[in-house]
Design a protein around this motif. Structure first.
Motif, PDB file in Angstrom:
ATOM      1  N   ASP A 102     -18.867 -42.779  -7.220  1.00 17.52           N
ATOM      2  CA  ASP A 102     -19.041 -42.234  -5.873  1.00 17.52           C
ATOM      3  C   ASP A 102     -18.285 -40.927  -5.693  1.00 17.52           C
ATOM      4  O   ASP A 102     -18.739 -40.037  -4.978  1.00 17.52           O
ATOM      5  CB  ASP A 102     -18.561 -43.239  -4.818  1.00 17.52           C
ATOM      6  N   LYS A 103     -17.118 -40.835  -6.319  1.00 19.87           N
ATOM      7  CA  LYS A 103     -16.275 -39.659  -6.109  1.00 19.87           C
ATOM      8  C   LYS A 103     -16.559 -38.531  -7.095  1.00 19.87           C
ATOM      9  O   LYS A 103     -16.000 -37.448  -6.979  1.00 19.87           O
ATOM     10  CB  LYS A 103     -14.778 -40.041  -6.199  1.00 19.87           C
ATOM     11  N   PHE A 104     -17.387 -38.802  -8.086  1.00 17.50           N
ATOM     12  CA  PHE A 104     -17.633 -37.806  -9.127  1.00 17.50           C
ATOM     13  C   PHE A 104     -18.043 -36.440  -8.594  1.00 17.50           C
ATOM     14  O   PHE A 104     -17.519 -35.421  -9.053  1.00 17.50           O
ATOM     15  CB  PHE A 104     -18.668 -38.324 -10.140  1.00 17.50           C
ATOM     16  N   PRO A 105     -18.957 -36.363  -7.611  1.00 19.09           N
ATOM     17  CA  PRO A 105     -19.320 -35.035  -7.088  1.00 19.09           C
ATOM     18  C   PRO A 105     -18.105 -34.271  -6.556  1.00 19.09           C
ATOM     19  O   PRO A 105     -18.019 -33.060  -6.717  1.00 19.09           O
ATOM     20  CB  PRO A 105     -20.287 -35.357  -5.946  1.00 19.09           C
ATOM     21  N   ILE A 106     -17.164 -34.986  -5.928  1.00 25.93           N
ATOM     22  CA  ILE A 106     -15.967 -34.316  -5.413  1.00 25.93           C
ATOM     23  C   ILE A 106     -15.146 -33.778  -6.578  1.00 25.93           C
ATOM     24  O   ILE A 106     -14.635 -32.665  -6.535  1.00 25.93           O
ATOM     25  CB  ILE A 106     -15.109 -35.276  -4.554  1.00 25.93           C
ATOM     26  N   PHE A 107     -15.052 -34.579  -7.631  1.00 28.89           N
ATOM     27  CA  PHE A 107     -14.307 -34.137  -8.809  1.00 28.89           C
ATOM     28  C   PHE A 107     -14.929 -32.896  -9.404  1.00 28.89           C
ATOM     29  O   PHE A 107     -14.262 -31.971  -9.799  1.00 28.89           O
ATOM     30  CB  PHE A 107     -14.329 -35.223  -9.891  1.00 28.89           C
ATOM     31  N   TYR A 108     -16.227 -32.932  -9.494  1.00 22.44           N
ATOM     32  CA  TYR A 108     -16.937 -31.877 -10.196  1.00 22.44           C
ATOM     33  C   TYR A 108     -16.961 -30.575  -9.410  1.00 22.44           C
ATOM     34  O   TYR A 108     -17.225 -29.512  -9.943  1.00 22.44           O
ATOM     35  CB  TYR A 108     -18.355 -32.360 -10.485  1.00 22.44           C
ATOM     36  N   LYS A 109     -16.678 -30.670  -8.109  1.00 17.92           N
ATOM     37  CA  LYS A 109     -16.794 -29.500  -7.235  1.00 17.92           C
ATOM     38  C   LYS A 109     -15.919 -28.333  -7.680  1.00 17.92           C
ATOM     39  O   LYS A 109     -16.300 -27.187  -7.529  1.00 17.92           O
ATOM     40  CB  LYS A 109     -16.402 -29.907  -5.815  1.00 17.92           C
ATOM     41  N   PHE A 110     -14.739 -28.646  -8.243  1.00 15.55           N
ATOM     42  CA  PHE A 110     -13.839 -27.547  -8.624  1.00 15.55           C
ATOM     43  C   PHE A 110     -14.490 -26.664  -9.680  1.00 15.55           C
ATOM     44  O   PHE A 110     -14.217 -25.478  -9.776  1.00 15.55           O
ATOM     45  CB  PHE A 110     -12.488 -28.082  -9.117  1.00 15.55           C
ATOM     46  N   PHE A 111     -15.365 -27.270 -10.480  1.00 16.56           N
ATOM     47  CA  PHE A 111     -16.023 -26.540 -11.559  1.00 16.56           C
ATOM     48  C   PHE A 111     -17.131 -25.651 -11.015  1.00 16.56           C
ATOM     49  O   PHE A 111     -17.459 -24.616 -11.581  1.00 16.56           O
ATOM     50  CB  PHE A 111     -16.584 -27.535 -12.581  1.00 16.56           C
ATOM     51  N   HIS A 112     -17.700 -26.081  -9.896  1.00 16.96           N
ATOM     52  CA  HIS A 112     -18.847 -25.377  -9.331  1.00 16.96           C
ATOM     53  C   HIS A 112     -18.468 -24.358  -8.258  1.00 16.96           C
ATOM     54  O   HIS A 112     -19.346 -23.676  -7.743  1.00 16.96           O
ATOM     55  CB  HIS A 112     -19.819 -26.392  -8.712  1.00 16.96           C
TER      56      HIS A 112
END
Lengths: 222, 231
Positions: A102-112
């Motif tokens: 569930d939280k993966f998109p939040i994690f990945y946001k720093f990369f994007h």
């Protein structure tokens, strides 16, 4: 013995989750490297809903979604159990796997993201890492207890991908000082023989994610 | 669930997630104590039981708390052998059910929230997206109901029925308040007959919050959207 095929990509943490589970269970399988810019007929047929990897094909029947595949592998091949036997403990394991999903998109946001947005995303990611460390891992050696389990596999991306992604994006995320327990877990996880022998080449990964980051920044600032 | 069995569900009447767990417990005939939480003034007990999310639902079984509705439902199914089987026993079928459960949760819930909370062009776009995703669900459900007419009873209602019911069970009310169609019976006839079959079950009917409360909640959500979009 029914044929087992894994459709994946070399740089994908999700792909590796499935690979690790199969290896830990001693399951023979055929690996097929997909080109995500030129997806195979097989992939499109086996995962028409999302058209994504990984896909496991067992005896010709496809299963998509890595978390679903992990549960399937656990059920079909009960040797070397990767989930606790006790239903309560098993549910806790699933809670943490779901938390990561569930939280993966939040994690990945720093990369994007770039600039202010990236600062905010990095802060949020660190907060999540703290929750995982304090509540998920706690004092345990592994998420699974004394041995690695599905939760460790599901969080494998923290141990093996996060550092590369952070470096490529020019941020600092997981470090021993801020996250002593989680860092210690990550180091232990990478030393598990079957994991250690099945990791993508770190230099290749860094190059790959640096290029991805450049492309993202270019399109974000254009 | 064997032996001494104390089951407590912490929820709120307005939470579709709590509703899912309530349905699962009722379907299995598991007696439980229900605790209505005030989300503006969460009990210490709730914060203690679910320190990670601080949300409902939380199921407490013999003093041990569990959070996340989908995890709780699997736990209920694993520890209680009463029918109905909420997830299939066959691993491949279980995987298919888990796949669609995730689809409904990740793809439909988000879009539905956007539909309810947005207005004007943004809402139109979200509705279009919702209709497309419902089409995908329709195709997927054909695999589960090959003859096109689902017959749902207390003996065969499962996690997918629980999921779709908690999201779109009150779709007619939702459409009434929103003033737009969110389900197209011509494009998704299977979905409509599935929802209708689920909504006919007395257990589902009696578990639904009173109509006026649901309407008031929907109006509250959508009116806030209109206010913020015209500010």
């Amino acid at each position: 013995m029914e044929e087992v095929k894994l459709l994946g990509t070399w740089a994908s943490a999700f792909s590796y989750r499935v690979l690790w589970a199969l290896k830990l269970k001693g399951v023979q399988y055929e690996y097929v490297e997909e080109d995500l810019f030129n997806k195979s007929e097989l992939l499109l047929r086996c995962n028409p809903v999302h058209k994504k990897i990984p896909v496991l094909i067992h005896g010709g029947k496809p299963i998509a979604e890595s978390a679903v595949i992990l549960e399937y592998i656990e059920e079909i091949w009960p040797q070397n159990p990767l989930l606790p036997q006790d239903p309560y403990e098993r549910t806790l394991a699933r809670f943490w796997i779901k938390f990561g999903e569930d939280k993966f998109p939040i994690f990945y946001k720093f990369f994007h993201s770039v600039g202010e947005e990236q600062v905010k995303a990095t802060k949020e990611a660190k907060e999540l890492l703290k929750v995982i460390e304090e509540h998920g891992l706690g004092e345990k050696k592994y998420f699974g207890g004394d041995n690695i389990g599905l939760t460790d596999i599901a969080y494998g991306w923290i141990a093996c991908w996060l550092g590369v992604l952070a470096e490529a994006a020019g941020v600092q995320l997981l470090d021993a000082e801020s996250f002593p327990k989680l860092q210690a877990w990550a180091d232990r996880f990478k030393e598990v023989p079957l994991i250690k022998d099945n990791l993508p080449d770190p230099d290749q990964m860094l190059n790959y994610f640096k290029l991805r980051r450049e492309q993202l920044v270019a399109s974000a600032t254009s | 669930m064997e032996g001494e069995n104390k089951v407590i569900l912490h929820g709120t009447w307005s939470s579709p997630y709590a509703k899912r767990v309530e349905l699962a417990l009722k379907l299995k005939g598991i007696p439980f104590l229900y605790v209505e939480e005030d989300l503006k003034n969460k009990s210490l007990l709730l914060l203690n039981y679910n320190p990670v999310h601080k949300k409902v639902p939380v199921l407490v079984h013999n003093g041990k708390p569990l959070a996340e509705s989908l995890c709780i439902i699997e736990y209920i199914d694993e520890t209680c052998n009463n029918s109905p089987q909420l997830l299939p026993k066959d691993p491949y079928e279980r995987a298919q059910v888990r796949f669609w459960t995730i689809f409904i949760q990740q793809k439909l819930y988000e879009t539905m929230l956007t539909v309810m909370k947005s207005a004007g062009e943004a809402q139109e776009k979200a509705i279009k997206e919702l209709l497309e995703k419902l089409q995908v669900l329709e195709e997927g459900m054909k695999g589960f109901f090959p003859d096109g007419s689902p017959v749902i009873s207390n003996q065969n209602m499962g996690i997918l029925e629980i999921m779709i019911c908690s999201l779109l069970g009150p779709y007619k009310l939702q459409e009434e308040v929103l003033g737009v169609k969110i389900i197209d019976p011509e494009k998704t006839p299977l979905l409509v007959s599935w929802l209708t079959a689920i909504n006919e079950l007395p257990l589902v009917k009696e578990s639904a919050p009173p109509r006026d409360k649901t309407v008031a909640l929907l109006k509250f959500v959508t009116e806030n959207a209109l206010k913020s979009s015209s500010a």
